[in-house]
Design an enzyme around this catalytic site. Structure first.
Site, PDB file in Angstrom:
ATOM      1  N   ASP A 148      -2.597  -3.221   7.200  1.00 61.43           N
ATOM      2  CA  ASP A 148      -3.760  -2.583   6.600  1.00 61.43           C
ATOM      3  C   ASP A 148      -4.694  -3.674   6.083  1.00 61.43           C
ATOM      4  O   ASP A 148      -4.251  -4.768   5.724  1.00 61.43           O
ATOM      5  CB  ASP A 148      -3.363  -1.699   5.410  1.00 61.43           C
ATOM      6  CG  ASP A 148      -2.292  -0.682   5.755  1.00 61.43           C
ATOM      7  OD1 ASP A 148      -2.318  -0.158   6.886  1.00 61.43           O
ATOM      8  OD2 ASP A 148      -1.442  -0.407   4.885  1.00 61.43           O
ATOM      9  N   ASP A 183      -4.936   2.093   2.936  1.00 62.98           N
ATOM     10  CA  ASP A 183      -3.861   3.088   2.890  1.00 62.98           C
ATOM     11  C   ASP A 183      -3.274   3.148   1.480  1.00 62.98           C
ATOM     12  O   ASP A 183      -3.034   2.111   0.840  1.00 62.98           O
ATOM     13  CB  ASP A 183      -2.748   2.741   3.883  1.00 62.98           C
ATOM     14  CG  ASP A 183      -3.105   3.162   5.308  1.00 62.98           C
ATOM     15  OD1 ASP A 183      -4.241   3.618   5.533  1.00 62.98           O
ATOM     16  OD2 ASP A 183      -2.239   3.020   6.200  1.00 62.98           O
ATOM     17  N   ARG A 234      -8.606   9.884  10.310  1.00 63.11           N
ATOM     18  CA  ARG A 234      -8.176   9.534   8.953  1.00 63.11           C
ATOM     19  C   ARG A 234      -9.345   9.097   8.071  1.00 63.11           C
ATOM     20  O   ARG A 234      -9.422   7.963   7.630  1.00 63.11           O
ATOM     21  CB  ARG A 234      -7.093   8.450   8.959  1.00 63.11           C
ATOM     22  CG  ARG A 234      -5.838   8.852   9.701  1.00 63.11           C
ATOM     23  CD  ARG A 234      -4.762   7.794   9.604  1.00 63.11           C
ATOM     24  NE  ARG A 234      -3.558   8.181  10.342  1.00 63.11           N
ATOM     25  CZ  ARG A 234      -2.463   7.440  10.441  1.00 63.11           C
ATOM     26  NH1 ARG A 234      -2.415   6.244   9.848  1.00 63.11           N
ATOM     27  NH2 ARG A 234      -1.419   7.865  11.114  1.00 63.11           N
TER      28      ARG A 234
END
Length: 333
Positions: A148, A183, A234
């Protein structure tokens, strides 16, 4: 003869004056018309450089009260971010291929001008880290840690604010080469993500670890005034927790907001363009109000999260399309 010449010259002079007046009149009319949505109005109607977070991450003050340090190398950045001592860390220069940078509690990470560009470098906010601010950083092709750009994870990790940053990846790469841009998982909570630009990436933001991680019900994230552009999915994807999503601008996103596993989302005054599905749901819920869907559809069942537990101001939906893209991302603070 002389009289005729004089009259002719006066006639020509009058034509020139009249033509000049007409040109000026059209110019003024054109200026008035094109100024219907001028840049200055657009900028003024948006988010200025924020001093404090709005929403669930409002308690984040970062390194306030601590010493300030300016760094321009990965090793110096890592050294400045370790430990829990309050510190304001200014990044003045690119950080390239540094992998994973661990962030301790009570830290502000602030890019200087447009210099702080992280490439193949990730920030890891984990293991109970508290009170972190990340502002004015550009991050791309993140491969460190959990793959991430920013990982916010683990019990007691809380009071985090990510603001005026730019995140991107590579839509031509395999969708699993890079993971999320931001995230939030494993019960991390009390987070605000604001005024950022997310673009050219498969999977932007995941809130919640997995379908069996029911403890993630405590995750609480505010997502406001962000620009999502050319994203696969997302934006965000939610599991179990509560998310307040307002005043964001979505352009060319495959699957925008996905609420699943009993997640509750309050979705207010967002704008959706070049999108088929503004929301989707897999046993999750949404309260959807004041949004401009364009040609998109809302497929999320009605939820019970009808009011955020804090004060905030909603931008009118009609201003979002001008203001948010203009003010989001790094270099705007």
């Amino acid at each position: 003869m002389r009289y005729t010449v004089v009259v002719f010259l006066l006639y020509i002079f009058a034509l020139i004056n009249n033509s000049s007046a007409e040109i000026n009149r059209r110019a003024k009319k054109s200026t008035t018309t094109s100024a219907a949505v001028p840049t200055a109005t657009c900028a003024a109607s948006g988010s200025s450089a924020s001093k404090v977070a709005i929403g669930y991450g409002a308690a984040a003050v970062g390194g306030k009260g601590g010493a300030s340090v300016t760094v321009n190398t990965a090793s110096a950045l890592q050294a400045a971010l370790l430990g829990d001592t309050p510190r304001i860390v200014y990044v003045n220069g690119p950080i390239i291929r540094a992998g994973n940078i661990t962030v301790g509690s009570n830290k502000s990470i602030i890019g200087v001008g447009s210099s702080a560009q992280f490439n193949e470098t990730s920030l890891s906010i984990r293991y109970g880290t508290k009170n972190v601010i990340v502002q004015n950083i550009k991050m791309a092709f993140c491969t460190g840690g959990d793959n991430d750009c920013i990982t916010i994870k683990d019990p007691n990790t809380q009071n985090i604010w990510v603001d005026h940053c730019t995140f991107s990846g590579d839509l031509n790469a395999n969708k699993d080469k890079y993971d999320g841009l931001i995230d939030v998982t494993r019960t991390a909570t009390l987070i605000t993500i604001s005024n950022n630009h997310f673009f050219n990436h498969h999977k932007a933001c995941l809130f919640g670890s997995g379908d069996s991680q029911t403890a993630d019900v405590i995750i609480k994230v505010t997502v406001h005034s962000n620009f999502y552009e050319n994203i696969g999915s997302r934006t965000p994807s939610l599991r179990f927790g509560h998310s307040h999503i307002f005043n964001n601008y979505y352009d060319t996103v495959g699957n925008c907001i996905n609420s699943r596993d009993k997640a509750q989302a309050l979705i207010e005054n967002n704008v959706f363009r070049n999108i088929k599905k503004a929301t989707d749901a897999d046993t999750g819920f949404c309260v959807f109000t004041g949004n401009d869907l364009g040609s998109a559809v809302n497929l999320c069942p009605a939820g019970t999260f009808t009011q955020a537990p804090y004060s905030y101001s909603l931008m009118t939906t009609s201003n979002v399309g001008c203001s948010v893209p203009h003010n989001s991302g790094f270099g705007k603070i």
